[in-house]
Design a protein around this motif. Structure first.
Motif, PDB file in Angstrom:
ATOM      1  N   ALA A 111      10.417   2.214 -62.374  1.00  0.00           N
ATOM      2  CA  ALA A 111      11.627   2.635 -61.673  1.00  0.00           C
ATOM      3  C   ALA A 111      11.265   3.745 -60.697  1.00  0.00           C
ATOM      4  O   ALA A 111      10.342   4.532 -60.940  1.00  0.00           O
ATOM      5  N   ILE A 112      11.976   3.786 -59.588  1.00  0.00           N
ATOM      6  CA  ILE A 112      11.833   4.859 -58.603  1.00  0.00           C
ATOM      7  C   ILE A 112      13.214   5.465 -58.420  1.00  0.00           C
ATOM      8  O   ILE A 112      14.163   4.781 -58.025  1.00  0.00           O
ATOM      9  N   VAL A 113      13.339   6.755 -58.734  1.00  0.00           N
ATOM     10  CA  VAL A 113      14.634   7.436 -58.734  1.00  0.00           C
ATOM     11  C   VAL A 113      14.629   8.523 -57.662  1.00  0.00           C
ATOM     12  O   VAL A 113      13.665   9.294 -57.547  1.00  0.00           O
ATOM     13  N   GLY A 114      15.711   8.574 -56.882  1.00  0.00           N
ATOM     14  CA  GLY A 114      15.855   9.610 -55.870  1.00  0.00           C
ATOM     15  C   GLY A 114      15.660   9.133 -54.451  1.00  0.00           C
ATOM     16  O   GLY A 114      15.567   9.956 -53.525  1.00  0.00           O
ATOM     17  N   LEU A 115      15.594   7.838 -54.238  1.00  0.00           N
ATOM     18  CA  LEU A 115      15.397   7.302 -52.886  1.00  0.00           C
ATOM     19  C   LEU A 115      16.598   7.583 -51.998  1.00  0.00           C
ATOM     20  O   LEU A 115      17.752   7.532 -52.442  1.00  0.00           O
ATOM     21  N   ASP A 116      16.328   7.889 -50.729  1.00  0.00           N
ATOM     22  CA  ASP A 116      17.382   7.940 -49.723  1.00  0.00           C
ATOM     23  C   ASP A 116      16.809   7.446 -48.404  1.00  0.00           C
ATOM     24  O   ASP A 116      15.642   7.033 -48.341  1.00  0.00           O
ATOM     25  N   LEU A 117      17.597   7.477 -47.351  1.00  0.00           N
ATOM     26  CA  LEU A 117      17.149   6.914 -46.077  1.00  0.00           C
ATOM     27  C   LEU A 117      16.064   7.744 -45.410  1.00  0.00           C
ATOM     28  O   LEU A 117      15.435   7.276 -44.458  1.00  0.00           O
ATOM     29  N   ALA A 118      15.822   8.942 -45.907  1.00  0.00           N
ATOM     30  CA  ALA A 118      14.755   9.768 -45.352  1.00  0.00           C
ATOM     31  C   ALA A 118      13.422   9.560 -46.051  1.00  0.00           C
ATOM     32  O   ALA A 118      12.400  10.083 -45.615  1.00  0.00           O
ATOM     33  N   THR A 119      13.407   8.802 -47.165  1.00  0.00           N
ATOM     34  CA  THR A 119      12.170   8.577 -47.905  1.00  0.00           C
ATOM     35  C   THR A 119      11.180   7.785 -47.049  1.00  0.00           C
ATOM     36  O   THR A 119      11.523   6.725 -46.519  1.00  0.00           O
ATOM     37  N   GLY A 120       9.974   8.310 -46.942  1.00  0.00           N
ATOM     38  CA  GLY A 120       8.938   7.649 -46.156  1.00  0.00           C
ATOM     39  C   GLY A 120       7.798   7.151 -47.025  1.00  0.00           C
ATOM     40  O   GLY A 120       7.747   7.412 -48.229  1.00  0.00           O
ATOM     41  N   ARG A 121       6.882   6.436 -46.381  1.00  0.00           N
ATOM     42  CA  ARG A 121       5.761   5.841 -47.099  1.00  0.00           C
ATOM     43  C   ARG A 121       4.902   6.897 -47.789  1.00  0.00           C
ATOM     44  O   ARG A 121       4.510   6.740 -48.944  1.00  0.00           O
ATOM     45  N   GLN A 122       4.625   7.995 -47.098  1.00  0.00           N
ATOM     46  CA  GLN A 122       3.761   9.019 -47.660  1.00  0.00           C
ATOM     47  C   GLN A 122       4.373   9.638 -48.906  1.00  0.00           C
ATOM     48  O   GLN A 122       3.694   9.855 -49.914  1.00  0.00           O
ATOM     49  N   GLU A 123       5.670   9.924 -48.864  1.00  0.00           N
ATOM     50  CA  GLU A 123       6.336  10.515 -50.023  1.00  0.00           C
ATOM     51  C   GLU A 123       6.326   9.544 -51.200  1.00  0.00           C
ATOM     52  O   GLU A 123       6.121   9.936 -52.352  1.00  0.00           O
ATOM     53  N   LEU A 124       6.518   8.274 -50.911  1.00  0.00           N
ATOM     54  CA  LEU A 124       6.526   7.278 -51.978  1.00  0.00           C
ATOM     55  C   LEU A 124       5.164   7.152 -52.634  1.00  0.00           C
ATOM     56  O   LEU A 124       5.056   7.092 -53.868  1.00  0.00           O
ATOM     57  N   LEU A 125       4.109   7.136 -51.843  1.00  0.00           N
ATOM     58  CA  LEU A 125       2.760   7.056 -52.402  1.00  0.00           C
ATOM     59  C   LEU A 125       2.463   8.270 -53.273  1.00  0.00           C
ATOM     60  O   LEU A 125       1.894   8.159 -54.364  1.00  0.00           O
ATOM     61  N   GLN A 126       2.844   9.451 -52.797  1.00  0.00           N
ATOM     62  CA  GLN A 126       2.626  10.663 -53.592  1.00  0.00           C
ATOM     63  C   GLN A 126       3.422  10.616 -54.880  1.00  0.00           C
ATOM     64  O   GLN A 126       2.924  10.986 -55.956  1.00  0.00           O
ATOM     65  N   ALA A 127       4.655  10.136 -54.810  1.00  0.00           N
ATOM     66  CA  ALA A 127       5.505  10.076 -56.002  1.00  0.00           C
ATOM     67  C   ALA A 127       4.922   9.128 -57.049  1.00  0.00           C
ATOM     68  O   ALA A 127       5.035   9.373 -58.256  1.00  0.00           O
ATOM     69  N   ILE A 128       4.294   8.047 -56.607  1.00  0.00           N
ATOM     70  CA  ILE A 128       3.647   7.130 -57.547  1.00  0.00           C
ATOM     71  C   ILE A 128       2.514   7.837 -58.273  1.00  0.00           C
ATOM     72  O   ILE A 128       2.374   7.724 -59.500  1.00  0.00           O
ATOM     73  N   ILE A 129       1.700   8.583 -57.545  1.00  0.00           N
ATOM     74  CA  ILE A 129       0.605   9.328 -58.174  1.00  0.00           C
ATOM     75  C   ILE A 129       1.171  10.383 -59.122  1.00  0.00           C
ATOM     76  O   ILE A 129       0.634  10.621 -60.211  1.00  0.00           O
ATOM     77  N   GLU A 130       2.269  11.014 -58.742  1.00  0.00           N
ATOM     78  CA  GLU A 130       2.905  11.985 -59.635  1.00  0.00           C
ATOM     79  C   GLU A 130       3.353  11.324 -60.932  1.00  0.00           C
ATOM     80  O   GLU A 130       3.143  11.871 -62.029  1.00  0.00           O
ATOM     81  N   GLY A 131       3.978  10.145 -60.826  1.00  0.00           N
ATOM     82  CA  GLY A 131       4.436   9.463 -62.029  1.00  0.00           C
ATOM     83  C   GLY A 131       3.296   9.108 -62.962  1.00  0.00           C
ATOM     84  O   GLY A 131       3.395   9.302 -64.190  1.00  0.00           O
ATOM     85  N   VAL A 132       2.207   8.589 -62.413  1.00  0.00           N
ATOM     86  CA  VAL A 132       1.037   8.260 -63.227  1.00  0.00           C
ATOM     87  C   VAL A 132       0.489   9.518 -63.898  1.00  0.00           C
ATOM     88  O   VAL A 132       0.085   9.505 -65.070  1.00  0.00           O
TER      89      VAL A 132
END
Length: 509
Positions: free
Chosen positions: A355-376
């Motif tokens: 699951a990915i929580v907190g998405l909005d229209l300002a979310t970009g590719r870089q933030e998403l990649l970092q968030a995945i590493i944070e979750g792991v």
């Protein structure tokens, strides 16, 4: 004179030459494909593994010979949780059922009910799962009775390869402990578990300590591999513990986190801690490669695989080094539950999904990649904190695998766990540990600690940055509420539990 270490994984065989005086002098690799014959089924042809081993050894033997330093001994680090059925003549009876294969889930559940979840853990140090060789034998007996009757031995990869090399198939305690049939305190096959399963001990190999010489390769086998006379085969160990050893984790409290396709952490312990809390978190215990030590293991069914998914979806073909910065300067506002392949440690819920929580229209590719590493990395922190709460001391953390090549990920590991994270100078720690054990079996080293102390060096240490560590501490408190909040809402609608991931070490497989 040279020592040869081989790391036989689920996707490749990697080899390494070690000169006892100079260090690593060469490496080689051969890949092989898994097959997926039906939903939930994953297999590997033993012939492909043998071909890869033969080619890697041949290439490295030629290099060693050309340098005037012929190979004297060789050892295997192997992917555990898998076994090859062979007949009375030592011929493989079919493909090897791999750890990711889920076909024997029902047999695992029945065996757990028969013996008891707690009793099995007390004896083996393992949570029950479909992937372990004892359970595979129960499945074969039920569903492939003709093949089961022809099965004379059920051999781990290094045992099968020893047989192919014309020697007795001798195993070691670390791999035997992954069968669900081995008593890790008695260091012997468990009569109680074998009787409950209705299996004979002779199906499994004789067990000797890691670093024990099995014998010299027969001339025919040596010639096939391009080796000279007098080369010794020496007992090795399971990939997770071997990689920990090869990174320098020998003494209690030393820990290794391997980030490959999945992320796995191994902590060296003086004794197994087989409590209900450790079992509930899915922590496995078994003999470590170093004498008189145990290894505690936790596995996250995510890591490089999740980053690869994100790359393939959002930036197909883009090199990772162009996607990730040198370091991340602030935490993201997203929370990612990295259960895209289910959860192993610590939630023990193979049906959980990401699951990915907190998405909005300002979310970009870089933030998403970092968030995945944070979750792991938050999953890693959860495992580490539960291990410590259960009584394991963790004094340092060494990073290996593909994730250890990213400075951004290494610094984030330090910031998000609140612990220093170090890297070492050994790129293939499993194969390196195998070469070190080859030296022990050949009488070159007095103990495996000798080459580890001689050659393993810390190359960098990433300290937690106080402001980032504080910010990640707050986010981790929120992250811990994520799985309980989503549990039951994220059940898969198509694959069900057939897509579940097994609880076992797959560092960089």
């Amino acid at each position: 004179m040279t020592l040869l270490g081989l790391d036989v994984g689920t996707a490749a065989c990697k080899g390494l030459l070690l000169d006892p005086g100079e260090g690593i002098t060469g490496t080689a690799r051969r890949d092989y494909p898994l097959s997926f014959p039906a939903p939930g089924r994953v297999e590997l042809d033993p012939g492909l593994v043998w071909d890869a081993v033969r080619d890697v050894v041949g290439e490295l033997a030629a290099r060693a010979g050309a340098a005037g330093r012929p190979v004297r001994a060789l050892t295997f680090s192997v992917s555990c949780d898998e076994a090859v059925a062979v007949d009375a003549e030592g011929r493989a009876l079919g493909p090897c059922i791999m750890a990711l294969d889920t076909r024997s889930s029902a047999e695992a559940e029945r065996f757990e009910r028969t013996v008891g979840r707690r009793r099995i853990y007390e004896l083996t140090g393992l949570p029950v799962h479909a992937m372990f060789p004892l359970v595979r034998l129960l499945w074969l007996r039920e569903h492939e009775p003709a093949l089961f009757r022809r099965t004379a031995r059920f051999l781990a990869w290094h045992e099968y390869l020893a047989l192919r090399l014309g020697l007795e198939p001798v195993g070691d305690p670390s791999v035997a402990a992954r069968t669900l049939a081995y008593d890790i305190r008695a260091r012997a096959w468990s009569d109680e578990l074998l009787a409950a399963a209705g299996l004979r001990a002779s199906l499994f190999a004789r067990v000797q300590p890691s670093g024990t010489a099995i014998g010299e390769l027969p001339a025919a086998a040596a010639g096939t591999l391009g080796l000279g006379a007098g080369v010794r085969l020496v007992t090795g160990g399971m990939d997770q513990s071997m990689a920990a050893l090869g990174s320098g984790a020998i003494e209690p409290g030393a820990a290794m986190v391997g980030t490959g396709t999945w992320q796995a952490v191994t902590v060296v312990a003086e004794a197994p801690i087989l409590t209900e809390a450790m079992l509930a978190s899915g922590f496995a215990f078994g003999p470590h490669i170093a004498p008189d030590r145990y290894a505690a293991m936790a596995t996250n069914a995510s890591g490089g695989s999740l980053l690869r998914w994100a790359r393939d979806v959002f930036a197909p073909g883009e090199p990772y080094e162009r996607l990730l910065p040198d370091r991340f300067e602030r935490p993201t506002d997203l929370l990612v539950l990295p259960h895209f392949e289910g959860s192993v440690s610590p939630w023990m819920d193979p049906a959980s999904r990401g699951a990915i929580v907190g998405l909005d229209l300002a979310t970009g590719r870089q933030e998403l990649l970092q968030a995945i590493i944070e979750g792991v990395t938050f999953e890693l922190r959860e495992n580490l904190e539960r291990m410590e709460a259960g009584g394991l001391a963790i004094r340092d953390l060494r990073a290996t695998g593909g994730g250890a090549r990213s400075t951004a990920w290494l610094q984030l590991k330090a910031d998000a766990t609140g612990r220093p994270v170090s890297t070492v100078n050994i790129g293939e720690p499993g194969a390196f540990a195998a070469a070190c054990l080859a030296g022990v079996g050949a009488g070159v080293f007095a103990s495996v600690a000798e080459p580890i102390a001689r050659f393993v060096r810390t190359t960098a240490t990433y300290e937690p940055r106080p402001p980032m560590a504080a910010a990640y501490g707050e986010r981790f408190a929120r992250y811990r509420r994520l799985y309980p909040a989503l549990s039951g809402l994220d059940r898969p609608t198509r694959r069900g539990r057939a897509g579940a991931a097994p609880p076992g070490p797959t560092p960089g497989r």
